[in-house]
Design a protein around this motif. Structure first.
Motif, PDB file in Angstrom:
ATOM      1  N   UNK A  87     137.500 -99.512 -12.408  1.00  0.00           N
ATOM      2  CA  UNK A  87     136.106 -99.586 -12.833  1.00  0.00           C
ATOM      3  C   UNK A  87     135.694-101.025 -13.117  1.00  0.00           C
ATOM      4  N   UNK A  88     134.473-101.371 -12.697  1.00  0.00           N
ATOM      5  CA  UNK A  88     133.831-102.602 -13.120  1.00  0.00           C
ATOM      6  C   UNK A  88     132.391-102.583 -12.641  1.00  0.00           C
ATOM      7  N   UNK A  89     131.670-103.659 -12.943  1.00  0.00           N
ATOM      8  CA  UNK A  89     130.290-103.756 -12.470  1.00  0.00           C
ATOM      9  C   UNK A  89     130.275-104.213 -11.017  1.00  0.00           C
ATOM     10  N   UNK A  90     129.184-103.941 -10.343  1.00  0.00           N
ATOM     11  CA  UNK A  90     129.061-104.343  -8.944  1.00  0.00           C
ATOM     12  C   UNK A  90     129.184-105.858  -8.804  1.00  0.00           C
ATOM     13  N   UNK A  91     128.603-106.604  -9.742  1.00  0.00           N
ATOM     14  CA  UNK A  91     128.637-108.066  -9.651  1.00  0.00           C
ATOM     15  C   UNK A  91     130.052-108.608  -9.813  1.00  0.00           C
ATOM     16  N   UNK A  92     130.821-108.048 -10.726  1.00  0.00           N
ATOM     17  CA  UNK A  92     132.204-108.498 -10.913  1.00  0.00           C
ATOM     18  C   UNK A  92     133.044-108.153  -9.698  1.00  0.00           C
ATOM     19  N   UNK A  93     132.884-106.958  -9.163  1.00  0.00           N
ATOM     20  CA  UNK A  93     133.614-106.585  -7.950  1.00  0.00           C
ATOM     21  C   UNK A  93     133.351-107.588  -6.823  1.00  0.00           C
ATOM     22  N   UNK A  94     132.099-107.965  -6.662  1.00  0.00           N
ATOM     23  CA  UNK A  94     131.731-108.829  -5.537  1.00  0.00           C
ATOM     24  C   UNK A  94     132.206-110.266  -5.718  1.00  0.00           C
ATOM     25  N   UNK A  95     132.299-110.730  -6.962  1.00  0.00           N
ATOM     26  CA  UNK A  95     132.645-112.132  -7.195  1.00  0.00           C
ATOM     27  C   UNK A  95     134.119-112.378  -7.515  1.00  0.00           C
ATOM     28  N   UNK A  96     134.752-111.447  -8.228  1.00  0.00           N
ATOM     29  CA  UNK A  96     136.046-111.771  -8.828  1.00  0.00           C
ATOM     30  C   UNK A  96     137.207-110.857  -8.453  1.00  0.00           C
ATOM     31  N   UNK A  97     136.970-109.894  -7.563  1.00  0.00           N
ATOM     32  CA  UNK A  97     138.035-108.965  -7.184  1.00  0.00           C
ATOM     33  C   UNK A  97     138.070-108.812  -5.666  1.00  0.00           C
ATOM     34  N   UNK A  98     139.261-108.816  -5.108  1.00  0.00           N
ATOM     35  CA  UNK A  98     139.439-108.540  -3.676  1.00  0.00           C
ATOM     36  C   UNK A  98     139.522-107.020  -3.516  1.00  0.00           C
ATOM     37  N   UNK A  99     138.356-106.381  -3.502  1.00  0.00           N
ATOM     38  CA  UNK A  99     138.330-104.919  -3.451  1.00  0.00           C
ATOM     39  C   UNK A  99     138.919-104.380  -2.150  1.00  0.00           C
ATOM     40  N   UNK A 100     138.812-105.141  -1.066  1.00  0.00           N
ATOM     41  CA  UNK A 100     139.353-104.675   0.221  1.00  0.00           C
ATOM     42  C   UNK A 100     140.858-104.457   0.115  1.00  0.00           C
TER      43      UNK A 100
END
Length: 292
Positions: A135-148
Motif C-alpha cells: 500500500x501507498x499513495x499513487x504519487x509515492x508509487x510513481x516517484x519512489x518505488x519500482x512497482x514493475x
C-alpha cells in the motif's frame, strides 16, 4: 465474490464494531495489526472478532518505519507475521505492507533501495505462507518505488490511495482512477459513506475460497446392453467365430446361431469389434448383426 468489492481498512482510531460498515456494503476488512518493531493495535483483536461476527473477509496490514533499511524491514516483517498468526489471520488472505510517509518512515531515497527493502519485507511474509500486497499513495508509487519489479514478483498486488476530492465519497468515480499497472485495490476516500473510515474498491479477485454451491450429482442410469446375433455362416451350422482380447490376441471360439450382450465397441487390428460378456472378449462385427 465479485471482483468489484467494497472493503474498509481500520486502525485504532476506528470503531471495534464492523456492523455499520457491513450495512453500508463492505464485504472485506483490512485491520491494522502492527507498526514498526513494537506497536500493536490495541483494538485489533476486537475488530477481527467483529469482522468474523459480521461474516466479512479479513486481511491485515503493517505500517512500515524501515524506509530503505533491508535488515529492519525483515525484522518488522517477522514482528508482523507473528502478530498476524496470533490474530488468526487466514493464510488464504493478504498481509499488506503500508509503506508511506509518517511515524519516521522515510520514502525519499532511491527507488532501487526503497524497493529492495520493501521486497525483503514482502518475502518474509510470503515465505510464511501468506498472500502479500503493498500500500501507498499513487504519487509515492510513481516517484519512489519500482512497482514493475514488485508486480513481476508478486503479480497484481498494489493497494493505491488516490482521492478525487477530500470529504465524503460513497462510490468510486473511475474518471479519477490512478491509472497504473498492478492495482489490486483502490482506496478512493477517507470518509466512506460518512462513516469516517477509509473506503476501498477491489479491482481483482482477492477471495478465491468463497463457498460455492456444489453441482448436483448426476447418477448415471445403468446401461442397457445391445444384443448381437452370430448367424450361421457359409451355410455351415458347425462354423465357429474366434474372439480377440483388447490387444488383438486371438482367444477362444464361440458358436454361430448364438446371441450375446454387447458392452462396448472398439477397433482392433483394423476391425470393428464388439465386447461381449463381462470379460475382455471381442467379436469381429463383420460376423454379427445387432438385433437390439
Amino acid at each position: 465474490m465479485a471482483t468489484r468489492d467494497f472493503a474498509v481498512d481500520v486502525a485504532v482510531y476506528n470503531s471495534t464494531d464492523m456492523s455499520a460498515y457491513k450495512r453500508a456494503g463492505a464485504h472485506q476488512v483490512i485491520v491494522k495489526a502492527t507498526e514498526g518493531l513494537g506497536y500493536i493495535n490495541p483494538k485489533a483483536s476486537a475488530q477481527v472478532k467483529s469482522a468474523h461476527n459480521n461474516h466479512m473477509y479479513l486481511h491485515a496490514y503493517h505500517f512500515a518505519t524501515f524506509g530503505n533499511n533491508v535488515g529492519r524491514a525483515k525484522a518488522e516483517a517477522k514482528f508482523f507475521v507473528s502478530r498476524a498468526k496470533k490474530l488468526n489471520i487466514s493464510k488464504k488472505r493478504y498481509l499488506w505492507l503500508d509503506w508511506e510517509t509518517g511515524d519516521g518512515n522515510v520514502v525519499i531515497n532511491s527507488a532501487y533501495s526503497n524497493t529492495k527493502a520493501i521486497m525483503a519485507f514482502m518475502k518474509v511474509c510470503h515465505n510464511a505462507g501468506y498472500k502479500v500486497g503493498l500500500y501507498s499513495s499513487a504519487s509515492i508509487f510513481r516517484q519512489y518505488v519500482d512497482t514493475a519489479k514488485i508486480i513481476k514478483k508478486y503479480g497484481t498486488c498494489l493497494w493505491v490511495a488516490s482521492y478525487a476530492t477530500m470529504g465524503r465519497i460513497d462510490k468510486p468515480d473511475f474518471n479519477y482512477f490512478p491509472s497504473m499497472n498492478g492495482v489490486a485495490i483502490w482506496q478512493f476516500t477517507d470518509n466512506w459513506c460518512g462513516l469516517s473510515v477509509d473506503g476501498n474498491i477491489t479491482l481483482k479477485e482477492l477471495i478465491t475460497d468463497a463457498v460455492k454451491v456444489p453441482a448436483k450429482k448426476v447418477v448415471a442410469k445403468p446401461k442397457t446392453p445391445s444384443i448381437c446375433y452370430v448367424p450361421i455362416l457359409y451355410g455351415n451350422p458347425n462354423y465357429k467365430v474366434r474372439l480377440l482380447d483388447s490387444e488383438g490376441h486371438y482367444q477362444k471360439y464361440i458358436a454361430t446361431n448364438t446371441r450375446w450382450e454387447v458392452w462396448g465397441v472398439k477397433i482392433i487390428k483394423g476391425m470393428k469389434c464388439y465386447r461381449i460378456g463381462t470379460n475382455e472378449q471381442w467379436v469381429p462385427a463383420k460376423f454379427t448383426k445387432i438385433i437390439k
